[in-house]
Design a protein around this motif. Structure first.
Motif, PDB file in Angstrom:
ATOM      1  N   ASN A 356      30.878 -13.752  10.051  1.00 15.60           N
ATOM      2  CA  ASN A 356      29.925 -14.790  10.378  1.00 15.60           C
ATOM      3  C   ASN A 356      29.943 -16.167   9.802  1.00 15.60           C
ATOM      4  O   ASN A 356      30.240 -17.113  10.489  1.00 15.60           O
ATOM      5  N   PHE A 357      30.092 -16.231   8.570  1.00 13.85           N
ATOM      6  CA  PHE A 357      30.284 -17.557   7.798  1.00 13.85           C
ATOM      7  C   PHE A 357      31.705 -18.250   8.018  1.00 13.85           C
ATOM      8  O   PHE A 357      31.792 -19.438   8.095  1.00 13.85           O
ATOM      9  N   ASP A 358      32.759 -17.346   8.090  1.00 12.69           N
ATOM     10  CA  ASP A 358      34.053 -17.798   8.171  1.00 12.69           C
ATOM     11  C   ASP A 358      34.078 -18.505   9.525  1.00 12.69           C
ATOM     12  O   ASP A 358      34.923 -19.819   9.809  1.00 12.69           O
ATOM     13  N   ALA A 359      33.291 -18.223  10.494  1.00 11.18           N
ATOM     14  CA  ALA A 359      33.478 -18.809  12.034  1.00 11.18           C
ATOM     15  C   ALA A 359      32.956 -20.131  11.738  1.00 11.18           C
ATOM     16  O   ALA A 359      33.441 -20.983  12.555  1.00 11.18           O
ATOM     17  N   ILE A 360      31.971 -20.399  10.865  1.00  7.86           N
ATOM     18  CA  ILE A 360      31.148 -21.519  10.789  1.00  7.86           C
ATOM     19  C   ILE A 360      31.982 -22.550   9.958  1.00  7.86           C
ATOM     20  O   ILE A 360      32.349 -23.653  10.133  1.00  7.86           O
ATOM     21  N   PHE A 361      32.390 -22.182   8.563  1.00  8.46           N
ATOM     22  CA  PHE A 361      33.124 -22.830   7.575  1.00  8.46           C
ATOM     23  C   PHE A 361      34.617 -22.833   7.607  1.00  8.46           C
ATOM     24  O   PHE A 361      35.156 -23.567   6.827  1.00  8.46           O
ATOM     25  N   GLY A 362      35.056 -21.813   8.320  1.00 11.81           N
ATOM     26  CA  GLY A 362      36.553 -21.762   8.204  1.00 11.81           C
ATOM     27  C   GLY A 362      37.334 -22.689   8.933  1.00 11.81           C
ATOM     28  O   GLY A 362      37.019 -23.686   9.682  1.00 11.81           O
ATOM     29  N   THR A 363      38.808 -22.357   9.041  1.00 11.83           N
ATOM     30  CA  THR A 363      39.667 -23.226   9.878  1.00 11.83           C
ATOM     31  C   THR A 363      40.657 -22.322  10.630  1.00 11.83           C
ATOM     32  O   THR A 363      41.089 -21.401  10.144  1.00 11.83           O
ATOM     33  N   PRO A 364      40.379 -22.095  12.175  1.00 12.31           N
ATOM     34  CA  PRO A 364      39.661 -23.163  12.942  1.00 12.31           C
ATOM     35  C   PRO A 364      38.121 -22.542  13.220  1.00 12.31           C
ATOM     36  O   PRO A 364      38.015 -21.455  12.512  1.00 12.31           O
ATOM     37  N   THR A 365      37.256 -23.453  13.568  1.00  8.42           N
ATOM     38  CA  THR A 365      35.808 -22.761  13.424  1.00  8.42           C
ATOM     39  C   THR A 365      35.528 -22.320  14.607  1.00  8.42           C
ATOM     40  O   THR A 365      36.459 -22.728  15.889  1.00  8.42           O
ATOM     41  N   ARG A 366      34.572 -21.330  15.002  1.00  9.22           N
ATOM     42  CA  ARG A 366      34.132 -21.034  16.307  1.00  9.22           C
ATOM     43  C   ARG A 366      32.671 -20.438  16.245  1.00  9.22           C
ATOM     44  O   ARG A 366      32.218 -20.613  15.055  1.00  9.22           O
ATOM     45  N   VAL A 367      32.136 -20.457  17.281  1.00 12.39           N
ATOM     46  CA  VAL A 367      30.747 -19.904  17.267  1.00 12.39           C
ATOM     47  C   VAL A 367      30.525 -18.485  17.016  1.00 12.39           C
ATOM     48  O   VAL A 367      31.175 -17.472  17.801  1.00 12.39           O
ATOM     49  N   PRO A 368      30.062 -18.087  15.912  1.00 12.24           N
ATOM     50  CA  PRO A 368      29.909 -16.684  15.695  1.00 12.24           C
ATOM     51  C   PRO A 368      29.167 -15.823  16.840  1.00 12.24           C
ATOM     52  O   PRO A 368      28.021 -16.185  17.362  1.00 12.24           O
ATOM     53  N   ASP A 369      29.560 -14.610  16.959  1.00 13.23           N
ATOM     54  CA  ASP A 369      28.982 -13.825  17.953  1.00 13.23           C
ATOM     55  C   ASP A 369      29.309 -12.258  17.553  1.00 13.23           C
ATOM     56  O   ASP A 369      30.323 -11.778  17.601  1.00 13.23           O
ATOM     57  N   PRO A 370      28.365 -11.509  16.950  1.00  8.45           N
ATOM     58  CA  PRO A 370      26.751 -12.213  17.106  1.00  8.45           C
ATOM     59  C   PRO A 370      26.864 -12.844  15.704  1.00  8.45           C
ATOM     60  O   PRO A 370      27.641 -12.981  14.925  1.00  8.45           O
ATOM     61  N   ALA A 371      25.729 -13.612  15.802  1.00  8.68           N
ATOM     62  CA  ALA A 371      25.231 -14.334  14.766  1.00  8.68           C
ATOM     63  C   ALA A 371      24.131 -14.174  13.909  1.00  8.68           C
ATOM     64  O   ALA A 371      23.319 -13.589  14.792  1.00  8.68           O
ATOM     65  N   SER A 372      24.113 -14.226  12.726  1.00 13.41           N
ATOM     66  CA  SER A 372      22.887 -14.161  11.849  1.00 13.41           C
ATOM     67  C   SER A 372      21.987 -15.315  12.259  1.00 13.41           C
ATOM     68  O   SER A 372      22.359 -16.381  12.227  1.00 13.41           O
ATOM     69  N   ILE A 373      20.735 -14.801  12.619  1.00 16.17           N
ATOM     70  CA  ILE A 373      19.728 -16.138  13.094  1.00 16.17           C
ATOM     71  C   ILE A 373      18.508 -16.028  12.170  1.00 16.17           C
ATOM     72  O   ILE A 373      18.141 -14.906  11.449  1.00 16.17           O
ATOM     73  N   TYR A 374      17.672 -16.822  12.295  1.00 12.39           N
ATOM     74  CA  TYR A 374      16.468 -17.120  11.724  1.00 12.39           C
ATOM     75  C   TYR A 374      15.303 -17.540  13.084  1.00 12.39           C
ATOM     76  O   TYR A 374      15.800 -18.143  13.761  1.00 12.39           O
ATOM     77  N   VAL A 375      14.351 -16.749  12.950  1.00 15.26           N
ATOM     78  CA  VAL A 375      13.165 -16.957  13.940  1.00 15.26           C
ATOM     79  C   VAL A 375      11.826 -17.158  13.038  1.00 15.26           C
ATOM     80  O   VAL A 375      11.390 -16.487  12.106  1.00 15.26           O
TER      81      VAL A 375
END
Length: 549
Positions: A356-375
């Motif tokens: 999840n976090f590597d998708a956001i902060f790594g290289t290359p980036t991608r949109v995580p799926d599934p994503a940890s989310i806040y509601v």
């Protein structure tokens, strides 16, 4: 001796800008603030439709003593400005692959009991963990937050030296490893690692020093300002105006004006501030003279868009090496009927956090799926944010800080990827919280994407929070709050010291105030006596020109 009048222009009407304007106006300066948008608040904005009112940014009230101290500097109190509600439970957490959820309590003992019920022995270990967190937190407030690191005192105080080896250890290892050494259950590790997200980072990229954050939510508790976080913005704006600041909306600052100067020994800055150029709502351009300019907008924007190349302390090449916090897709939902399955705050954690976090902060980036989310469901606490028998939901999906993900819109009119991310988030909440008809019950929908953060608040690379609190961007490694190239140009806000979050923005305003007053002390400023009149000048502002950096 009273402080001589100085003309101050504050660029940006977010929380940091409003706080700076209020403090400096209270000190006797002639303050004008310019905000490019039609409403004040910056990231702490508000949006309304069909009886729903959504906070569009911050939603956690932590570090209450920072707010208390700030308001006392202005001769008032938190209680006089906002009505705080303590949340119990503090928040609910859902875990991928684990049935049900857990409720994090409003106090330490409740959370020790919770941890013990999940992992034998974890209750006592949490007690030890929180004692360490409290010590680190107190040390940070006392030595590292209320300072611009101008003098050796910030590094050489007795408490710092006494805790030196321990501090070095906390800075040398990650929060993730620190937590893993003490707790085995994935759920407990995620509860303790999640505060890294508040800091714009991930548990494996954040120094263990920031385990101090757990003291705030697991022991000190989570609060909510009745009426929403827009009440804080209104209070700050009212206090600034009452103390004489003039606040202008719909007026964009397009340039920081300077004049060249001959460098002197000990001061090699090439220019000094003379004012700002603004463009009013009708397109009229005019120059506003100033003795001091405070850039409280996004630091990347102030530095790279409002100054010429040779006067930039943080030019584009500096930002090319910096680490951004995450971007975000925000989803504001008006829902018919009640949602008891969700608390005021609900967190949804995926099983594979690293992916999840590597998708956001790594290289290359991608949109995580599934994503940890806040509601956030503020209608659980506040009946003013939604019509009767309806719920107000604010969903935050962390994504890479990439404007190419697109912009949002109302009723599904955003860019395709933003709307697809929103659809997946709604589906995830529906499945994990067992609300199968959630999507069908939505009567108001609005999305915000990373490109909106660029357009609305000039966010560097579409980030939702600012530069991440990785080691090289924490404490004295973070961008400073004074220009090294332009005299009398200062900075406030989440991009600079001390960092991300509403409390940090208030402290950043106080740091600017201390610089103008020549105050190099470490720690919070001296507060005026409790019985001082509300318009009294705060203690310690005897000469606003003395020691100005």
């Amino acid at each position: 001796m009273s402080a001589p009048l100085r003309r101050v222009v504050v660029v940006g009407g977010g929380v940091a800008g409003l706080a700076t304007a209020a403090l400096l106006a209270a000190d006797g300066h002639d303050v004008e603030l310019f905000e490019k948008n039609d409403a004040l608040g910056g990231r702490a904005g508000s949006w309304e439709q069909d009886g729903f009112r959504f906070d569009t940014g911050p939603s956690w009230w932590l570090m209450p003593e920072v707010f208390d101290h700030f308001f006392r500097l202005l001769g008032t109190t938190t209680e006089e400005q906002v009505e705080l509600v303590r949340l119990d439970p503090g928040y609910r957490v859902f875990f991928e692959g684990v049935p049900g959820s857990i409720d994090v309590a409003a106090d330490e003992q409740g959370n020790r009991d919770l941890f013990e019920s999940i992992e034998p022995g974890a209750g006592d270990r949490l007690g030890d963990y929180l004692r360490s967190a409290r010590e680190a937190y107190d040390l940070a407030v006392d030595r590292f937050l209320y300072t611009s690191f101008e003098t050796p005192a910030a590094f050489l105080g007795r408490r710092v030296l006494a805790h030196g080896p321990r501090l070095a250890g906390l800075l040398a290892r990650s929060l993730e490893s620190y937590v893993a050494a003490r707790f085995s259950d994935r759920r407990l590790r995620q509860v303790l690692g999640y505060p890294a997200v508040f800091l714009g980072s991930s548990p494996d990229r954040t120094p263990a020093m920031y385990h101090l954050m757990s003291w705030l939510d697991l022991a000190d508790g989570v609060r909510y300002p009745a009426g929403g976080f827009t009440r804080l913005v209104e209070a700050l704006a009212d206090l600034a105006r009452q103390r004489g600041a003039r606040l202008h909306t719909g007026t964009a600052v397009t340039e920081v004006l300077t004049c060249r100067r001959t460098t002197a020994r000990g001061d090699r800055r090439r220019a000094r501030v003379t004012g700002v150029r603004v463009v009013d709502a009708d397109g009229t351009s005019r120059d506003v003279p100033a003795d001091v300019v405070v850039g409280a907008a996004d630091l990347h924007h102030v530095e790279t868009r409002l100054l010429p190349d040779d006067l930039q302390t943080y030019p584009q090449r500096w930002w090319d090496k910096a680490v951004s916090g995450p971007g975000a897709v925000l989803v504001q939902l008006g829902v018919t009927g009640r949602l008891p399955e969700l608390e005021h705050h609900s967190l949804f954690f995926t099983e594979d956090w690293h992916a999840n976090f590597d998708a956001i902060f790594g290289t290359p980036t991608r949109v995580p799926d599934p994503a940890s989310i806040y509601v956030c469901k503020p209608s659980a606490t506040d009946d003013t944010v939604a019509p009767p028998d309806h719920e107000n939901l604010f969903v935050l999906v962390p994504v890479p800080p990439d404007p190419d993900i697109g912009r949002g819109g109302v009723d599904g009119a955003g860019d395709p990827l933003v709307e697809a991310i929103a659809d997946r988030a709604i589906d995830l909440v529906a499945r994990w919280a067992d609300v199968p008809d959630l999507a069908d019950r939505v009567v108001v929908r609005r999305t915000v994407g990373p490109a909106d953060f660029v357009a609305d608040v000039n966010a560097w690379c579409g980030g939702a929070l600012g530069p991440a609190h990785v080691l090289k961007q924490s404490a004295f490694f973070r961008a400073g709050n004074v220009s090294r190239k332009v005299r009398d140009l200062y900075y406030a806000g989440a991009s600079t010291v001390p960092g991300i979050g509403l409390p940090m923005c208030l402290i950043s305003a106080e740091l600017v105030r201390k610089r103008l007053a020549g105050d190099t002390s470490v720690g919070p400023s001296t507060e005026p006596p409790a019985d001082a009149p509300a318009d009294a000048v705060p203690d310690g502002t005897v000469d606003a020109t003395a020691g100005v950096a």
